[in-house]
Design a protein around this motif. Structure first.
Motif, mmCIF file in Angstrom:
data_model
loop_
_atom_site.group_PDB
_atom_site.id
_atom_site.type_symbol
_atom_site.label_atom_id
_atom_site.label_comp_id
_atom_site.label_asym_id
_atom_site.label_seq_id
_atom_site.Cartn_x
_atom_site.Cartn_y
_atom_site.Cartn_z
ATOM 1 N N ALA A 116 0.819 -1.208 -0.065
ATOM 2 C CA ALA A 116 -0.046 -0.103 -0.053
ATOM 3 C C ALA A 116 0.799 1.206 -0.032
ATOM 4 O O ALA A 116 0.630 2.249 -0.796
ATOM 5 C CB ALA A 116 -1.041 -0.033 1.083
ATOM 6 N N GLU A 117 1.982 1.176 0.683
ATOM 7 C CA GLU A 117 2.745 2.432 0.812
ATOM 8 C C GLU A 117 3.467 2.641 -0.703
ATOM 9 O O GLU A 117 3.845 3.664 -0.928
ATOM 10 C CB GLU A 117 3.769 2.093 1.845
ATOM 11 N N HIS A 118 3.920 1.548 -1.279
ATOM 12 C CA HIS A 118 4.711 1.698 -2.459
ATOM 13 C C HIS A 118 3.897 2.324 -3.505
ATOM 14 O O HIS A 118 4.343 2.884 -4.268
ATOM 15 C CB HIS A 118 4.965 0.014 -2.944
ATOM 16 N N TRP A 119 2.480 1.944 -3.670
ATOM 17 C CA TRP A 119 1.565 2.847 -4.653
ATOM 18 C C TRP A 119 1.171 3.983 -4.029
ATOM 19 O O TRP A 119 0.265 4.723 -4.955
ATOM 20 C CB TRP A 119 0.545 1.969 -5.300
ATOM 21 N N GLY A 120 1.688 4.589 -3.101
ATOM 22 C CA GLY A 120 1.152 5.879 -2.631
ATOM 23 C C GLY A 120 0.508 5.941 -1.405
ATOM 24 O O GLY A 120 0.089 7.360 -0.875
ATOM 25 N N SER A 121 -0.275 4.941 -0.965
ATOM 26 C CA SER A 121 -1.115 5.154 0.395
ATOM 27 C C SER A 121 -0.405 5.271 1.524
ATOM 28 O O SER A 121 0.976 4.778 1.397
ATOM 29 C CB SER A 121 -1.987 3.866 0.397
ATOM 30 N N HIS A 122 -0.897 5.934 2.481
ATOM 31 C CA HIS A 122 -0.289 6.034 3.708
ATOM 32 C C HIS A 122 -1.113 5.644 4.992
ATOM 33 O O HIS A 122 -2.551 5.962 4.652
ATOM 34 C CB HIS A 122 0.172 7.561 4.041
ATOM 35 N N LEU A 123 -0.887 4.733 5.830
ATOM 36 C CA LEU A 123 -1.487 4.305 6.870
ATOM 37 C C LEU A 123 -0.971 5.054 8.284
ATOM 38 O O LEU A 123 0.090 4.962 8.486
ATOM 39 C CB LEU A 123 -1.267 2.747 6.961
ATOM 40 N N VAL A 124 -1.948 5.921 8.513
ATOM 41 C CA VAL A 124 -1.680 6.821 9.810
ATOM 42 C C VAL A 124 -2.148 6.581 10.927
ATOM 43 O O VAL A 124 -3.298 6.257 11.259
ATOM 44 C CB VAL A 124 -2.097 8.232 9.446
ATOM 45 N N PRO A 125 -1.210 6.116 12.195
ATOM 46 C CA PRO A 125 -1.584 5.738 13.284
ATOM 47 C C PRO A 125 -2.594 6.894 13.849
ATOM 48 O O PRO A 125 -2.411 7.797 13.858
ATOM 49 C CB PRO A 125 -0.558 5.709 14.102
ATOM 50 N N ALA A 126 -3.705 6.204 14.497
ATOM 51 C CA ALA A 126 -4.882 7.123 15.426
ATOM 52 C C ALA A 126 -5.228 6.247 16.655
ATOM 53 O O ALA A 126 -5.825 5.296 16.323
ATOM 54 C CB ALA A 126 -6.172 7.462 14.273
ATOM 55 N N ALA A 127 -5.104 6.983 17.610
ATOM 56 C CA ALA A 127 -5.178 6.287 18.939
ATOM 57 C C ALA A 127 -6.794 6.013 19.217
ATOM 58 O O ALA A 127 -7.313 5.144 20.082
ATOM 59 C CB ALA A 127 -4.458 6.773 19.860
ATOM 60 N N ASN A 128 -7.576 6.787 18.602
ATOM 61 C CA ASN A 128 -9.143 6.958 18.895
ATOM 62 C C ASN A 128 -9.683 7.614 17.654
ATOM 63 O O ASN A 128 -9.133 8.190 17.015
ATOM 64 C CB ASN A 128 -9.421 7.218 20.467
ATOM 65 N N TYR A 129 -11.031 7.729 18.043
ATOM 66 C CA TYR A 129 -12.046 8.212 17.204
ATOM 67 C C TYR A 129 -11.753 9.915 17.030
ATOM 68 O O TYR A 129 -11.889 10.539 15.820
ATOM 69 C CB TYR A 129 -13.429 7.947 17.275
ATOM 70 N N HIS A 130 -11.560 10.591 18.135
ATOM 71 C CA HIS A 130 -11.372 12.007 18.257
ATOM 72 C C HIS A 130 -10.016 12.227 17.340
ATOM 73 O O HIS A 130 -9.719 13.205 16.625
ATOM 74 C CB HIS A 130 -10.818 12.358 19.662
ATOM 75 N N GLU A 131 -8.980 11.289 17.269
ATOM 76 C CA GLU A 131 -7.681 11.412 16.682
ATOM 77 C C GLU A 131 -8.040 11.388 15.174
ATOM 78 O O GLU A 131 -7.344 12.137 14.091
ATOM 79 C CB GLU A 131 -6.643 10.401 17.100
ATOM 80 N N GLN A 132 -9.132 10.317 14.750
ATOM 81 C CA GLN A 132 -9.347 10.188 13.440
ATOM 82 C C GLN A 132 -9.643 11.640 12.866
ATOM 83 O O GLN A 132 -9.543 12.140 11.705
ATOM 84 C CB GLN A 132 -10.157 8.960 13.188
ATOM 85 N N LEU A 133 -10.735 12.138 13.490
ATOM 86 C CA LEU A 133 -11.271 13.518 13.263
ATOM 87 C C LEU A 133 -10.375 14.507 13.125
ATOM 88 O O LEU A 133 -10.570 15.290 12.242
ATOM 89 C CB LEU A 133 -12.508 13.809 14.044
ATOM 90 N N ALA A 134 -9.344 14.641 13.936
ATOM 91 C CA ALA A 134 -8.485 15.663 13.986
ATOM 92 C C ALA A 134 -7.414 15.477 12.854
ATOM 93 O O ALA A 134 -6.992 16.660 12.254
ATOM 94 C CB ALA A 134 -7.504 15.618 15.255
#
Length: 316
Positions: free
Chosen positions: A159-177
């Protein structure tokens, strides 16, 4: 310390403090469990419950091992935890269920409407670069995301190779931020509808829902999830039903939690269903008649006693 009487007047419970694990902050489980804790304390002042963050996988190990007495559970992971099946590396035979079918949680993959994808298949087979928040290890959200990548035969490196990025998020508040900051394009959540984070994100930049392909749904069904659809009208986003999977929500306990404590908790919730339904929209369908059913595991002795007494009383 003397026993205290519940406000219902017929049961005595020793003053007891319980720590209970929900899901991540900002999610429907956290809101639900805080509301249940408040209602239980109101009905039975002897019981005080402190809510902490947990996860849909982690909670089963925490309660099953006795590290915590109480948590939100879900049937697919309850079944797996009791026998020590993946994702668990050991069995937790002391896991018990008090009240099942509190809410229904939906896998919700919401993407910025400007992104050129409409299904998960288009993203993962089409190699479309997306920035995706990834929840903590120990959550069902993280587990199902990893199962989805496995289903498509894709690694994180791919996924990273074709340009996607997986971003750590500790909870749903962080996803929204992260979405608000423009750092991610996606919200990936396994929770009740509505999700406050999805509602807020949609107000920032319009979202669309990605459908799960039938083969992935079949794979997840084999692991205990249920085929379903995001309902038309959800969030003002879903025009037509969108294919996904669901799981139920239950309130679980370690077997060693006293019978009278779990009896009092079960009674407080099942005899005030309208109050439970008011806690979160995802609980609007809560029906005490369904509370002992399809729990994924054995009922706690306190819940078993309550439902047995209720059945005897109802038959008179």
């Amino acid at each position: 310390m003397p026993n205290m009487q519940t406000s219902q007047g017929s049961e005595y419970v020793a003053p007891t403090h319980l720590t209970a694990a929900a899901g991540g902050r900002g999610g429907s489980w956290y809101v639900l469990l805080e509301g249940l804790a408040s209602l239980i304390h109101e009905i039975c002042p002897a019981l005080t419950i402190t809510v902490v963050e947990g996860g849909g996988v982690l909670n089963h190990a925490l309660v099953g091992s006795g590290q915590l007495p109480m948590a939100i559970l879900n049937p697919p992971m309850t079944v797996a935890a009791l026998v020590g099946r993946s994702p668990f590396d050991r069995a937790f035979p002391d896991l018990r269920v008090g009240v099942a079918n509190l809410t229904t949680n939906y896998l919700q993959c919401m993407v910025d409407r400007a992104c050129p994808v409409h299904t998960l298949h288009e993203w993962l087979q089409g190699r479309t670069p997306l920035r995706v928040p990834v929840d903590r290890v120990g959550t069902v959200d993280r587990m199902v995301f990893e199962l989805t990548l496995q289903h498509f035969g894709i690694s994180v490196a791919d996924a990273e190779h074709w340009g996607s990025h997986l971003v750590p998020a500790a909870n749903y508040h962080e996803q929204l931020a992260l979405y608000e900051a423009g750092t991610v394009d996606v919200l990936w959540q396994f929770m009740g509808i509505p999700s406050p984070a999805i509602q807020a994100a949609h107000a920032l930049r319009p979202l669309k829902a990605l459908a799960l392909p039938p083969a992935l749904i079949a794979t997840l069904e084999n692991l205990g999830w249920t085929a379903a659809h995001l309902p038309a009208g959800a969030y003002g986003i879903v025009a037509e039903p969108v294919a996904t999977v669901t799981m139920g929500t239950s309130l679980g306990f370690h077997a060693n939690v006293p019978t009278d404590v779990v009896f009092a908790i079960t009674r407080a919730l099942c005899e005030h269903p309208e109050r439970v339904r008011d806690i979160h929209p995802a609980a609007r369908q809560f029906d005490p008649a369904q509370a002992p059913l399809q729990a994924g595991g054995p009922l706690h002795s306190g819940a078993e006693r309550y439902f047995r007494n209720r059945a005897v009383y109802s038959s008179k």
